[in-house]
Design a protein around this motif. Structure first.
Motif, PDB file in Angstrom:
ATOM      1  N   ARG A 624       2.666 -74.802   5.234  1.00  0.00           N
ATOM      2  CA  ARG A 624       3.900 -74.179   4.743  1.00  0.00           C
ATOM      3  C   ARG A 624       3.901 -72.669   4.906  1.00  0.00           C
ATOM      4  N   VAL A 625       2.751 -72.128   5.218  1.00  0.00           N
ATOM      5  CA  VAL A 625       2.702 -70.715   5.584  1.00  0.00           C
ATOM      6  C   VAL A 625       2.126 -70.641   6.998  1.00  0.00           C
ATOM      7  N   LEU A 626       2.845 -69.967   7.851  1.00  0.00           N
ATOM      8  CA  LEU A 626       2.400 -69.852   9.238  1.00  0.00           C
ATOM      9  C   LEU A 626       1.894 -68.433   9.485  1.00  0.00           C
ATOM     10  N   ALA A 627       0.851 -68.376  10.265  1.00  0.00           N
ATOM     11  CA  ALA A 627       0.264 -67.069  10.573  1.00  0.00           C
ATOM     12  C   ALA A 627       0.455 -66.761  12.056  1.00  0.00           C
ATOM     13  N   GLU A 628       0.871 -65.572  12.329  1.00  0.00           N
ATOM     14  CA  GLU A 628       0.947 -65.102  13.713  1.00  0.00           C
ATOM     15  C   GLU A 628       0.004 -63.913  13.835  1.00  0.00           C
ATOM     16  N   ILE A 629      -1.009 -64.080  14.660  1.00  0.00           N
ATOM     17  CA  ILE A 629      -2.017 -63.033  14.784  1.00  0.00           C
ATOM     18  C   ILE A 629      -2.228 -62.776  16.281  1.00  0.00           C
ATOM     19  N   PRO A 630      -2.136 -61.574  16.683  1.00  0.00           N
ATOM     20  CA  PRO A 630      -2.226 -61.299  18.114  1.00  0.00           C
ATOM     21  C   PRO A 630      -3.628 -61.546  18.664  1.00  0.00           C
ATOM     22  N   GLU A 631      -3.649 -61.962  19.902  1.00  0.00           N
ATOM     23  CA  GLU A 631      -4.924 -62.048  20.617  1.00  0.00           C
ATOM     24  C   GLU A 631      -5.297 -60.636  21.049  1.00  0.00           C
ATOM     25  N   VAL A 632      -6.577 -60.340  21.022  1.00  0.00           N
ATOM     26  CA  VAL A 632      -7.002 -58.956  21.250  1.00  0.00           C
ATOM     27  C   VAL A 632      -8.008 -58.907  22.387  1.00  0.00           C
ATOM     28  N   THR A 633      -7.877 -57.922  23.223  1.00  0.00           N
ATOM     29  CA  THR A 633      -8.808 -57.802  24.350  1.00  0.00           C
ATOM     30  C   THR A 633      -9.520 -56.457  24.393  1.00  0.00           C
ATOM     31  N   GLN A 634      -9.205 -55.591  23.460  1.00  0.00           N
ATOM     32  CA  GLN A 634      -9.914 -54.324  23.437  1.00  0.00           C
ATOM     33  C   GLN A 634      -9.907 -53.775  22.023  1.00  0.00           C
ATOM     34  N   SER A 635     -10.769 -52.790  21.796  1.00  0.00           N
ATOM     35  CA  SER A 635     -10.846 -52.215  20.455  1.00  0.00           C
ATOM     36  C   SER A 635      -9.511 -51.617  20.077  1.00  0.00           C
ATOM     37  N   VAL A 636      -9.102 -51.962  18.892  1.00  0.00           N
ATOM     38  CA  VAL A 636      -7.818 -51.467  18.435  1.00  0.00           C
ATOM     39  C   VAL A 636      -7.804 -51.472  16.908  1.00  0.00           C
ATOM     40  N   THR A 637      -7.160 -50.440  16.357  1.00  0.00           N
ATOM     41  CA  THR A 637      -7.064 -50.364  14.892  1.00  0.00           C
ATOM     42  C   THR A 637      -5.639 -50.657  14.466  1.00  0.00           C
ATOM     43  N   ASP A 638      -5.513 -50.919  13.190  1.00  0.00           N
ATOM     44  CA  ASP A 638      -4.208 -51.210  12.585  1.00  0.00           C
ATOM     45  C   ASP A 638      -3.461 -52.347  13.264  1.00  0.00           C
ATOM     46  N   LEU A 639      -4.218 -53.318  13.685  1.00  0.00           N
ATOM     47  CA  LEU A 639      -3.579 -54.533  14.193  1.00  0.00           C
ATOM     48  C   LEU A 639      -2.855 -55.209  13.043  1.00  0.00           C
ATOM     49  N   VAL A 640      -1.793 -55.935  13.343  1.00  0.00           N
ATOM     50  CA  VAL A 640      -0.991 -56.550  12.285  1.00  0.00           C
ATOM     51  C   VAL A 640      -0.901 -58.052  12.512  1.00  0.00           C
ATOM     52  N   GLY A 641      -1.231 -58.756  11.484  1.00  0.00           N
ATOM     53  CA  GLY A 641      -0.987 -60.197  11.460  1.00  0.00           C
ATOM     54  C   GLY A 641       0.174 -60.471  10.532  1.00  0.00           C
ATOM     55  N   THR A 642       0.928 -61.495  10.825  1.00  0.00           N
ATOM     56  CA  THR A 642       2.110 -61.789  10.022  1.00  0.00           C
ATOM     57  C   THR A 642       2.003 -63.187   9.432  1.00  0.00           C
ATOM     58  N   LEU A 643       2.285 -63.255   8.149  1.00  0.00           N
ATOM     59  CA  LEU A 643       2.323 -64.544   7.462  1.00  0.00           C
ATOM     60  C   LEU A 643       3.765 -64.833   7.104  1.00  0.00           C
ATOM     61  N   THR A 644       4.229 -66.019   7.413  1.00  0.00           N
ATOM     62  CA  THR A 644       5.619 -66.386   7.128  1.00  0.00           C
ATOM     63  C   THR A 644       5.632 -67.625   6.244  1.00  0.00           C
ATOM     64  N   SER A 645       6.374 -67.489   5.160  1.00  0.00           N
ATOM     65  CA  SER A 645       6.456 -68.604   4.213  1.00  0.00           C
ATOM     66  C   SER A 645       7.637 -69.504   4.567  1.00  0.00           C
ATOM     67  N   GLY A 646       7.385 -70.790   4.657  1.00  0.00           N
ATOM     68  CA  GLY A 646       8.441 -71.743   4.975  1.00  0.00           C
ATOM     69  C   GLY A 646       8.877 -72.512   3.747  1.00  0.00           C
ATOM     70  N   VAL A 647       9.726 -73.511   4.006  1.00  0.00           N
ATOM     71  CA  VAL A 647      10.273 -74.297   2.912  1.00  0.00           C
ATOM     72  C   VAL A 647       9.147 -75.065   2.219  1.00  0.00           C
TER      73      VAL A 647
END
Lengths: 795, 817
Positions: A624-647
Motif C-alpha cells: 500500500r506504500v510504493l517506493a520510487e528510488i533512483p538507480e545510481v551509478t556514481q557518487s552523489v549526495t542528496d539523492l531523493v527517494g519517494t514514498l507514495t501512499s495508496g488506498v
C-alpha cells in the motif's frame, strides 16, 4: 554426555567464483540429504535448494571443532555436496546449518547428529530403479540403523526387518523436528501384512514419534511410514531410527545446574537413571542429553534446561492444601501428576510485598501435562489462576499483600495422569529481567562498512540504559554505539566490520546487559527465530509471499541464541540515509534523502529496494506504500527517494529497510540501511495547543487549525461537536492553503465552568480519496470577574 | 362359589388357557370376557365414565364386544350404563357392573363418589381440552407467533403461558364468567362467531363442557403443577381377533397427586404416516388388513403409544421357509409366519458370494476368488468365507467408512489432520473388533489433545452440551431429539426436559483451543457448569431419558455417569440401535427405519428380532463381528430375490419383514472399487497413495467426480440419509462415458488385457469376464450372445472390451441383490 558449546571458531575461505546466471534472491536450502549425520565419521550430505551456486562455507549452530566441512563441491546444477566431519564427542540432537555463498547466508536448515549408521531409502536415491511404495516392494533394513528417506506427496514407504521372537525394538522418526510439515505415522505389519501396531504423534516430539515394540513371533515384519495426511514433498526428509535405544521423552528433574552433577530419572523407561554434569560456565538455556543404557544400540536425546535454581522433587502425598510440600524461593520443583485426580500443592512462606515469579514448564520438557496454576493466600482466597500463556505453559508473578503462607495448586486441566505427566515449577524472587530478541538470524557484512543490527528489548523492572556486547566474534566486530537508551524498545545498532577481519562465517552472540555500579543486574542473549522452511502461499503474517512452518517456534536452543554472520570482502560502494524519520501523509507522498559513495572506477549501478510494513505485500494484497528510488551509478549526495501512499494504507509507524544492491562479477552485494516511517492522516484538526479561557456570558473568537502534512494543502471541512453551554458554528471550512481560521464562540450565561474538549470532526479530499481525521478544540469556561473586581478594574 | 367368585376364577382359567394354547390357532369362540378398567370410579351427575369390554380368545387375541355385550348394574339406584355404553353415576355408593356375552360373564366394581361441584383443573384438563380441539397445534394458535393475536403454547407444554393468554391477555375478554357460554374462546371454538380455524367443538363435546365449567367455576389457575406419572390404556395393545379389526380404547391418567382421571376425551389419537390402521377421534383403532400398527396417544404435550396387531386369518396359508439356521431365522421366520408372509429360497453361491463381499468388504470378489468359490464343493464354504472376510483389512475399512460418514469429521470440523487421525482410529476399532460399548464410552468421556486422543474429535464437532447430546443420542441411541430443544417433541414421548437433562451430561465439557498453534484442540472437563431448561433457573441433574446419571452438583465429570448408563443392562437404547444399524447395513433396511429414528410412532418391524440381536450383541461383548457373523450365516440373509414370490391376499405388506433381499444401488465407493477389482486397474484418488480403495478414503469431500456423482457424503450430517439412493442421469453418464473407467477397460494392464495378451480362447475370456465382474459364469444363452457379438465385430479386442463395459453397466453389477 553433553559437551559444552565452546565459542565459535572462525572459518576463513576464499570466495568461489561461478559463472552461472545470477539473481538478486538469496540462497535458500530446501533440503539436506541425508538430514542425519553420524558422529565420529565424515558424511557426505547434499544441499538442495535455490541460489546455491557460489558456496563459500557452511555455518552450523555447533562449534567448528565439533562439526565442520572438509570438502565442498557444487555440481553446477544448484546442488552442493559437503563432506561433513562430526567429531566423536559431538552431542546428539538437532542443529542448524546455513550455507554461506558469495552473496550472503542462506536460510537455516535443520539436521540431526545421530549415533546410528545411516542407510538410505533406495527410492529416494534412485527413484527410477526403486519403489518401496508397496508391501511387496519393501526395502530390507539391517538394523540398528537410521534410514534417511523422504516423503513425497501420497508417498508410503515400506521397509522390512527380520526379528527374533520376543525381541524389543525401538523406533523413532525424526521428521517434523527437521523443520518440515511432515507428520509421520509408523505402522508395523506382520509377514501377511496384518496390522500389528501403529504410532503417531508423541508428546514432546512435535508430530514425530518414538516408541518400542516387542515382537511376539520371530520372522519378517514390515514397517510402513507415511505422512498422516498423505501430503509430502521431495524435500520432506526423515530419519527413521531402528534399533535398541531408550524411548524416554521426559527426564525428572528436567533442569540441571551448571557445575553440578545431577541424577536424572526417566518415567517412560523403567528402572533407569543417568547422571549429567555440566561445566560451571555453561551458558546455554537448554542442552540435549544423550541417554543410553548398557546394551543399547544407540542413544536418545532429551532436552534439559539449564538454570541456577536448586532442584526439589515433589513428595507425595501433597494432594491437599494441608499436605502441601514446603518450597522456597529460587527453586525448581519437579513433580508429576500420578493419576487423573492428582492435585499437587506447594506452600511458600513470604514476607509482605515480596514479588514472586512462577513458571510451569511441561511441553518444553517433553511432558504431555497441561497445567493450571492457582495461587491461594493463607486464608484460602484465590490470588491468581493461570493456564497457558501464549504457546507456553503457566507463567505469572504476584506480590504478597501480607506476610503469610501462600499456596500453589497445580492441576492437570485435562485430568490425565501418569508418571510421564511431569512438570517443572520454577519459583523465583523478583528479578530484574531483560528479554532481547533480534528479527534477524543471519547477517552478511562487508569489511569496512556496517549493516543494521535490530534488537527489540522487553524490560521487566529494568530502567536506565542498557549496554550491548558482541560475544564469540573476533576483534574488528564492533557496534558503533553499544548503548540502548532507557526509553528505546526497538533499537537498531550498526554492526561494523573493520579492516583486518577475515572473511568467513562467524557465530555471534549478542549480549544485552544492565550494569549498575559495575555489577550486572540483568542480561539477555538476543534470541532469534530464523526461517527454516517456507510455504509459498502468499499469506504470510506480515505479508510475506510465504508462511512460516507451523511448528517453527520449537527450534533447537543452540540455533536461537546466536546470529550467523558472514563477513564478506570490502565493497565498492556505501550509502547513508540522511532522513532517519519520515512522515508520510496518507494518499500523499513523502521523500527521504540519502547519499551514495562509490569507489573510484566502479561503474556498476546500484539499485535500491525499500521493504517493511506497508511496503510489503499483505495477504495477497499489493503493497500500500510504493517506493520510487533512483538507480545510481556514481557518487552523489542528496539523492531523493519517494514514498507514495495508496488506498487502504494503514496509519502506523514502522521501520523501513533500504537495501542497495549491486554486483561485482557474479557476486551480488546487498547493503542495508534503515529509517523510521510514520504514516498519518494528511491533516489533524485542533484548536490552540493550550486550552483557551472563555468567559461565561461572553463571545470570543477561537482559532482552529488544519495541521496539514506536506505536501497536502487542500481544503479541510470541520464539524464541531457538542459543547456544554457554548455555541459554535456547526460547520467550519479551512480553505486550501490556509492553515487556520477563527470561529465565534458564544458562552451561555448558564454554561458550567470548567474545561471542555470540543470535538472537531474533520474531512477532506486528499488526492482523490476522502480522508477523515478528528481532533479537539480545548477550552476552559471561566466565571466572569466578580462585580467588585469589575469595579476595581474600572478604576 | 357365588357368581362373582366364579367369574374371577374364569379369568384365571383364561390366563392358563392362553399360556397353554399360545401356539395353536384356537379361534371362533372367546374363552373369557374382560372389563377395563378393573374398577370404575365416577362422580354423580358428571360426564359418564368409559369402559371397554373385550372378548378374550385362546390364541391371545381380543375382540371389542362393548357394543354387543349386555350389562347389568347390581344396584341400579347408584348408576346406569347409557346408550353409548358409558357409566353414569347417580348417587354415591358402591356397586358392580356385570357384562354378559353369550355364556360368558364378568364384572367390575363401581365406586360412585360424593356429589361435589365439578371444578376442572386448568393445567391438566383445560389445557388438554384445547389441545384435543386442535387449538394449540403448530399450524394454529400453537405456532410461535400464534394466530390472529391469540397464542397458545405448542400442544400445551407451557400451562403458565396459556393461563395468562386466556385469562389476563386482552383485558380478559376471552372469558365471560357471567355467561360462560358467551366466552369468546367457546364462541370461536364452536364457530358461533367467525373463526378462521372453523368449528372445533360442539356443545356436547366433553372439551366444550369442560371449558364452560372451568369458566363457570371462576376460571382458576391450578393450585399446583399436576403432572402425569403414568397412563392406564385399555386395552394396552394386543392382537385383534380376526372377527374384530376394530377396537376402541380408553385412557386414564394417573397424576402425581394420586388422582386418576379418564382422559380419553382429552386425548388425540393417531397411527402415524402410512400406518396400516386408522384410529378415530374417540380412540377406536381400525385395521384394513393383516398388519401391525402403533397407536399414539397425545395427552396435552405428552405422547405415549400402544401397539396392535390384526391378523386376517387365511386358513389356507401354510408357512414355508428355508431351514432356520440360528436365532436370527427363528425371529424373522416367526414374524413372517405370524403375518402370513412367505420368504424366498436360499440364493445360489454366486449371488451369496457377491452379496457377502459387497456387504462385508465394500467390493466384489476378484476373478480368482469367484472362480474358486463357485467351483468349490466344500459344504462349509459360506461359513468359512464369512469368517475370512471378517478378518480382512477391507472389512475394517468398509465398516469404519459407515461410521465415518455419520460422525461428521471433515476438514472444516476437525482439520485434515484430524480427519485422517480420526479415520485411523475408527479403522482400528473395527479391525480389532473392539467392544463397541467401550468405544462409545471412550468417545463420550474423551478428553485431551485431539492430536493424541483422536476420539476427542467428537467434541470438536459437537462443541457444546446441546450439540453433544443431539449427536450422542442420534449416533449411539438412534434417537433424534432435536425437536425437543424448543418444546416437548410434538409427536413422540421425548420432552424438553429429556433434551436438556441429556445435555446436562456434557455441561462440563470444554474446548481449550490449540496448544501448538496449529490444528489441534484440547477437550477438557471444567470444574463447574450446568444446564438449565429455558425459563427455569434450576440446574438440571444429568439424565438419560428418565434415568438419572449424575447430580448437577457432583464434582466428577458428568459424562462418566452417562458412560456407565450406556453399558447398563437396563439401557434399551444403545445395543438395540447399534444392532439395528448393523442389520441395516447388511439387509438394506433397518428393523427400525430410519436407523437413527427410534420412537414410539416408528416401532421396530420385528421387536423380537431386535431384542434377540441386541442380546447377542451384549452377550458377545458388544462386538460387531459375532452379530454380523450371525446375520450373514442366517438363511434370512442368504435369501434370493425371487420374482415369483407370491404372498397371500391376507398377508401383511411384506416390505418390512425381510421375505426377500432388499435390492439397492451400490454405493459410490462400492461401484468404483468393484470396477477396479473387475478390471484389476486401481483407481487414483488425489492426495492418496496408489492402490488406495475408495472405501479407505479418510475424507468425505474427496475431489473425485465419480464419487460426487454417486453422492458420497461430505460428512456434515449425522445421518445415513446423506447418500442419495435414487439414480441420476449424471450417474448413468459416468458409467457410460467416464474416461477413467474406459481407460481401465482398455488398458493392456487390465485383467482383460492380460487375458488377451495371453491369447486365451474367447469362450474362456467371456466366462472369466462374467466371473470377474458378476461373480458367476455366463449362461449358455449369454455365452452364445457374447460369442456372436465377438464374431460379428470387426475388432475382437474392442468387442471383448465392449462386453466388459456392458457387464459393468448391467443392473446385475450395479445393484446389490
Amino acid at each position: 554426555m553433553l559437551r559444552r558449546m565452546t565459542k565459535c571458531t572462525v572459518v576463513i575461505l576464499c570466495l568461489i567464483a561461478s559463472t552461472a546466471e545470477r539473481t538478486e534472491a538469496q540462497a535458500f536450502i530446501e533440503h539436506i540429504h541425508p538430514g542425519v549425520v553420524k558422529r565420529g565419521v565424515t558424511t557426505r550430505i547434499q544441499l538442495v535448494g535455490s541460489e546455491l551456486l557460489t558456496p563459500v562455507d557452511i555455518w552450523t549452530s555447533l562449534p567448528t571443532d565439533v562439526v565442520h566441512q572438509v570438502g565442498m563441491e557444487a555440481d553446477g546444477q544448484g546442488n552442493i555436496f559437503i563432506d561433513l566431519e562430526v567429531s566423536e564427542n559431538a552431542p546428539l540432537g538437532l542443529y542448524g546449518m546455513r550455507l554461506a555463498t558469495g552473496d550472503g547466508l542462506s536460510n537455516v536448515h535443520l539436521f540431526s547428529i545421530d549415533d546410528l549408521e545411516t542407510v538410505f531409502e533406495e527410492e529416494y536415491a534412485s527413484p527410477k530403479e526403486h519403489n518401496n511404495g508397496k508391501l511387496q516392494l519393501a526395502q530390507p533394513i539391517a538394523y540398528p540403523a537410521t534410514v534417511a528417506g523422504a516423503i513425497k506427496p501420497t508417498d508410503v514407504d515400506y521397509y522390512s526387518i527380520e526379528v527374533t521372537k520376543g525381541e524389543t525394538l525401538s523406533l523413532e522418526v525424526v521428521g517434523n523436528r527437521l523443520g518440515k510439515a511432515l507428520d509421520p505415522v509408523v505402522t508395523i505389519l506382520d509377514e501377511q501384512g496384518k496390522f500389528v501396531v501403529s504410532r503417531d504423534n508423541d508428546v514432546g516430539l512435535l508430530f514425530d514419534l518414538r516408541f518400542e515394540h516387542t515382537f511376539e513371533k520371530a520372522g519378517k515384519y514390515f514397517l510402513r511410514l507415511h505422512d498422516s495426511r498423505y501430503v509430502g514433498s521431495q524435500y520432506w526428509g526423515y530419519s527413521f531410527r531402528i534399533g535398541k535405544f531408550p524411548i524416554a521423552r521426559v527426564a525428572i528433574p528436567s533442569a540441571v545446574q551448571p557445575g553440578a552433577s545431577t541424577k536424572l530419572g526417566f518415567p517412560q523407561v523403567a528402572n533407569s537413571q543417568a547422571e549429567l554434569a555440566l561445566p560451571a560456565d555453561c551458558d546455554r538455556n537448554t542442552v540435549f542429553f544423550d541417554f543410553k543404557r548398557e546394551g543399547d544400540d544407540a542413544s536418545t536425546w532429551l532436552p534439559i534446561s539449564v538454570n541456577h535454581n536448586k532442584n526439589q522433587l515433589e513428595t507425595e502425598p501433597n494432594d491437599k492444601q494441608e499436605s502441601a510440600v514446603v518450597v522456597t524461593l529460587e527453586t525448581n520443583v519437579h513433580g508429576s501428576f500420578k493419576d487423573e485426580q492428582d492435585w499437587d500443592w506447594y506452600a511458600l512462606e513470604l514476607q509482605k510485598g515480596i514479588t514472586v515469579d512462577l513458571k510451569v514448564e511441561t511441553r518444553n520438557i517433553g511432558s504431555p501435562a497441561d497445567v493450571e496454576l492457582t495461587i491461594y493466600d493463607s486464608k484460602g482466597g484465590v490470588v491468581k489462576r493461570v493456564d497457558d500463556v501464549g504457546f507456553e505453559d503457566a507463567i505469572t508473578s504476584f506480590t504478597s499483600p501480607e506476610e503469610g503462607t501462600y499456596y500453589f495448586k497445580l492441576r492437570e486441566v485435562v485430568q490425565h495422569g501418569g508418571e510421564a505427566f511431569a512438570y517443572r515449577l520454577e519459583i523465583n524472587a523478583l528479578k530484574t529481567a531483560i528479554k532481547a530478541t533480534s528479527g534477524i538470524g543471519r547477517i552478511a557484512v562487508p569489511i569496512d562498512t556496517w549493516q543494521p543490527l535490530p534488537i527489540d528489548i522487553d524490560r521487566s523492572r529494568v530502567a536506565g540504559d542498557l549496554t550491548v556486547q558482541l560475544l564469540g566474534v573476533p576483534e574488528g566486530f564492533r557496534l558503533e554505539s553499544n548503548v540502548i537508551p532507557a526509553a528505546v524498545t526497538k533499537w537498531v545498532g550498526r554492526l561494523y566490520i573493520d579492516e583486518g577481519v577475515n572473511t568467513g562465517v562467524y557465530a555471534m552472540h549478542v549480549n544485552v546487559q544492565q550494569v549498575v555500579d559495575g555489577e550486572v543486574k540483568a542480561e539477555s542473549y538476543a534470541q532469534t527465530q530464523p526461517l527454516v522452511d517456507r510455504i509459498p502461499t502468499g499469506r504470510g503474517p506480515h505479508g510475506e509471499p510465504f508462511e512460516l512452518r507451523e511448528d517453527q517456534r520449537r527450534l533447537p536452543a543452540s540455533l536461537k541464541d546466536q546470529i550467523a554472520v558472514l563477513v564478506t570482502p570490502p565493497i565498492p560502494f556505501d550509502f547513508e540515509i540522511n532522513t532517519p524519520d519520515v512522515l508520510l501523509a496518507r494518499y500523499q507522498h513523502a521523500q527521504f534523502k540519502f547519499d551514495v559513495m562509490f569507489d573510484d572506477g566502479f561503474q556498476q549501478p546500484v539499485t535500491f529496494k525499500a521493504r517493511g510494513g506497508e511496503l510489503e505485500q499483505d495477504r495477497l494484497r499489493a503493497p500500500r506504500v510504493l517506493a520510487e528510488i533512483p538507480e545510481v551509478t556514481q557518487s552523489v549526495t542528496d539523492l531523493v527517494g519517494t514514498l507514495t501512499s495508496g488506498v487502504g494504507t494503514n496509519l502506523l509507524s514502522h521501520r523501513v529497510t533500504l537495501t542497495g544492491t549491486t554486483t561485482i562479477g557474479d557476486r551480488v552485494i546487498n547493503l542495508t540501511r534503515t529509517f523510521e516511517l510514520k504514516i498519518d492522516a494528511a491533516f489533524k484538526p485542533s484548536g490552540m495547543q493550550d486550552p483557551v479561557d472563555i468567559t461565561i456570558g461572553k463571545e470570543m473568537m477561537l482559532e482552529v487549525f488544519a495541521n496539514r502534512i506536506d505536501p497536502f494543502i487542500g481544503e479541510v471541512k470541520l464539524t464541531t461537536g457538542d459543547a456544554n453551554g457554548i455555541t459554535l458554528p456547526k460547520d467550519v471550512v479551512i480553505p486550501e492553503g490556509i492553515p487556520s481560521v477563527k470561529i465565534k464562540a458564544i458562552v451561555a450565561e448558564d454554561a458550567p465552568a470548567g474545561a471542555q474538549n470540543i470535538a472537531l470532526i474533520g474531512n477532506a479530499t486528499v488526492d482523490k480519496y476522502s480522508e477523515a481525521s478528528n481532533g479537539y478544540l480545548k477550552v476552559t469556561v471561566v466565571e466572569p470577574p466578580a462585580e467588585d473586581d469589575a469595579e476595581e478594574g474600572k478604576e | 362359589m357365588n357368581l362373582l367368585t366364579s367369574l374371577k376364577h374364569c379369568g384365571m382359567l383364561f390366563a392358563i388357557l392362553v399360556v397353554a394354547s399360545s401356539a395353536i390357532y384356537a379361534d371362533d369362540a372367546p374363552v373369557a370376557l374382560r372389563i377395563q378398567p378393573g374398577t370404575i370410579e365416577v362422580a354423580p351427575n358428571r360426564y359418564p365414565s368409559r369402559f371397554i369390554v373385550s372378548a378374550l380368545y385362546a390364541d391371545g387375541s381380543i375382540a371389542d364386544v362393548t357394543d354387543t355385550a349386555e350389562f347389568k348394574v347390581l344396584n341400579t339406584e347408584l348408576g346406569e350404563v347409557d346408550s353409548s355404553h358409558r357409566f353414569i353415576g347417580r348417587r354415591a355408593g358402591a356397586t358392580q357392573l356385570v357384562a354378559t356375552l353369550g355364556d360368558l360373564s364378568t364384572y367390575v366394581d363401581v365406586q360412585i363418589g360424593d356429589d361435589k361441584p365439578w371444578d376442572p383443573d386448568f393445567g391438566t384438563s383445560v389445557v388438554a381440552s384445547l389441545t384435543r380441539a386442535g387449538c394449540s397445534q403448530g399450524a394454529c394458535h400453537g405456532s410461535p407467533k400464534g394466530k390472529n393475536g391469540f397464542r397458545l403454547s405448542l400442544r400445551g407444554f407451557d400451562a403458565r403461558l396459556d393461563y395468562s393468554t386466556l385469562v389476563q391477555e386482552e383485558y380478559g375478554r376471552r372469558l365471560n364468567r357471567v355467561a360462560p357460554e358467551n366466552s369468546l374462546i367457546l364462541e370461536k371454538a364452536s364457530a358461533k362467531i367467525a373463526h378462521q380455524g372453523g368449528k372445533r367443538l360442539s356443545e356436547n363435546d366433553y372439551a366444550y363442557q369442560l371449558l364452560k365449567q372451568w369458566v363457570t367455576m371462576g376460571h382458576k389457575d391450578s393450585d399446583s403443577i399436576r403432572t402425569v406419572v403414568d397412563y392406564e390404556i385399555y386395552p394396552n395393545g394386543g392382537r385383534l381377533h380376526k372377527s374384530s379389526p376394530t377396537h376402541r380404547m380408553v385412557v386414564f391418567a394417573r397424576f402425581n397427586d394420586g388422582t386418576v382421571q379418564d382422559v380419553t376425551d382429552l386425548c388425540v389419537f393417531a397411527t402415524g404416516d402410512n400406518a396400516p390402521a386408522d384410529v378415530s377421534k374417540d380412540g377406536t383403532v381400525q385395521f384394513h388388513n393383516t398388519a401391525e400398527s402403533p397407536v399414539l396417544i397425545h395427552y396435552k404435550d405428552q405422547v405415549t403409544s400402544v401397539r396392535f396387531t390384526y391378523i386376517d386369518r387365511d386358513d389356507e396359508f401354510k408357512y414355508e421357509a428355508p431351514n432356520a439356521r440360528n436365532f436370527v431365522d427363528e425371529q424373522v421366520f416367526a414374524k413372517q409366519a405370524e403375518l402370513q408372509l412367505k420368504p424366498g429360497q436360499i440364493a445360489d453361491d454366486s449371488v451369496f458370494l457377491r452379496r457377502v463381499y459387497l456387504d462385508l468388504t465394500g467390493g466384489i470378489p476378484d476373478f480368482e476368488t469367484a472362480k474358486a468359490f463357485v467351483e468349490s464343493d466344500d459344504p462349509m464354504k459360506r461359513e468359512k468365507l464369512i469368517d475370512s472376510l471378517l478378518e480382512s483389512t477391507e472389512y475394517a475399512s468398509f465398516w469404519a467408512l459407515k461410521w465415518a460418514d455419520i460422525m461428521r469429521a471433515n476438514r472444516e470440523t476437525v482439520s485434515t489432520r484430524g480427519v485422517h487421525n480420526f479415520h485411523r482410529y475408527l479403522i482400528r476399532i473395527f479391525d480389532e473388533d473392539r467392544a463397541f460399548v467401550k468405544v462409545a464410552q471412550e468417545i463420550v468421556t474423551s478428553k485431551g489433545n485431539t492430536i493424541n486422543y483422536p476420539e476427542a474429535n467428537f467434541f470438536r464437532i459437537a462443541r457444546n452440551p446441546t450439540d453433544a447430546a443431539e449427536a450422542f443420542s442420534q449416533l449411539f441411541l438412534g434417537v433424534r431429539i432435536q425437536c425437543a430443544k424448543c418444546h416437548n417433541h410434538p409427536y413422540e414421548a421425548i420432552t424438553q426436559k429429556d433434551y436438556y437433562a441429556l445435555s446436562a451430561n456434557f455441561s462440563r465439557m470444554g474446548i481449550k483451543g490449540t496448544r501448538f498453534g496449529i490444528d489441534d484442540e484440547i477437550v477438557l472437563v471444567n470444574d463447574s457448569g450446568d444446564v438449565k431448561m429455558p425459563g427455569n433457573d434450576e440446574p438440571l441433574d444429568p439424565m438419560a431419558f428418565g434415568v438419572v446419571t449424575s447430580t448437577h452438583d457432583a464434582v466428577s465429570d458428568h459424562r462418566a455417569g452417562l458412560a456407565e448408563w450406556i453399558a447398563d443392562p437396563e439401557n434399551k437404547y444403545f445395543a438395540r440401535s447399534t444392532v439395528n444399524r448393523i442389520w441395516f447395513h447388511l439387509m438394506g433396511q433397518g428393523i427400525v427405519e430410519p436407523v437413527d429414528d427410534f420412537r414410539d410412532s416408528n416401532p421396530p418391524s420385528n421387536a423380537g428380532l431386535l431384542d434377540a440381536l441386541a442380546n447377542e450383541f451384549i452377550e458377545s461383548g458388544y462386538r460387531f463381528k459375532p452379530v454380523i457373523r450371525a446375520i450373514a450365516n442366517s438363511s434370512s440373509y442368504q435369501l434370493r430375490g425371487d420374482k415369483e414370490l407370491r404372498q397371500s391376499t391376507a398377508a401383511a405388506e411384506p416390505a418390512r419383514y425381510f421375505v426377500a433381499p432388499v435390492i439397492r444401488l451400490l454405493s459410490a465407493e462400492q461401484i468404483i472399487d468393484s470396477i477396479s477389482i473387475a478390471t484389476d486397474i486401481p483407481e487414483v484418488f488425489e492426495g492418496y497413495p496408489e492402490g488406495t480403495r475408495a472405501i479407505e478414503l479418510a475424507e468425505g469431500d474427496v475431489p473425485h467426480q465419480f464419487l460426487k456423482a454417486f453422492t458420497r457424503p461430505i460428512r456434515d450430517v449425522a445421518c445415513d440419509c446423506a447418500r442419495d439412493t435414487e439414480p441420476t442421469l449424471n450417474q448413468v453418464l459416468h458409467l457410460v462415458n467416464n474416461p477413467d473407467i474406459l481407460d481401465k477397460i482398455e488398458s493392456e494392464e487390465s485383467r482383460l488385457g492380460r487375458w488377451i495378451t495371453a491369447e486365451l480362447d474367447d469362450t474362456v475370456i467371456v466366462e472369466n469376464l462374467y466371473l470377474g465382474t458378476l461373480s458367476r459364469k455366463p449362461t449358455s444363452s449369454e455365452l452364445g450372445v457374447a460369442q456372436a457379438y465377438i464374431e460379428k465385430a470387426g475388432n475382437r479386442v474392442e468387442a471383448l472390451q465392449d462386453l466388459q463395459h456392458a457387464l459393468l453397466n448391467s443392473n446385475e453389477f450395479l445393484l446389490r441383490h
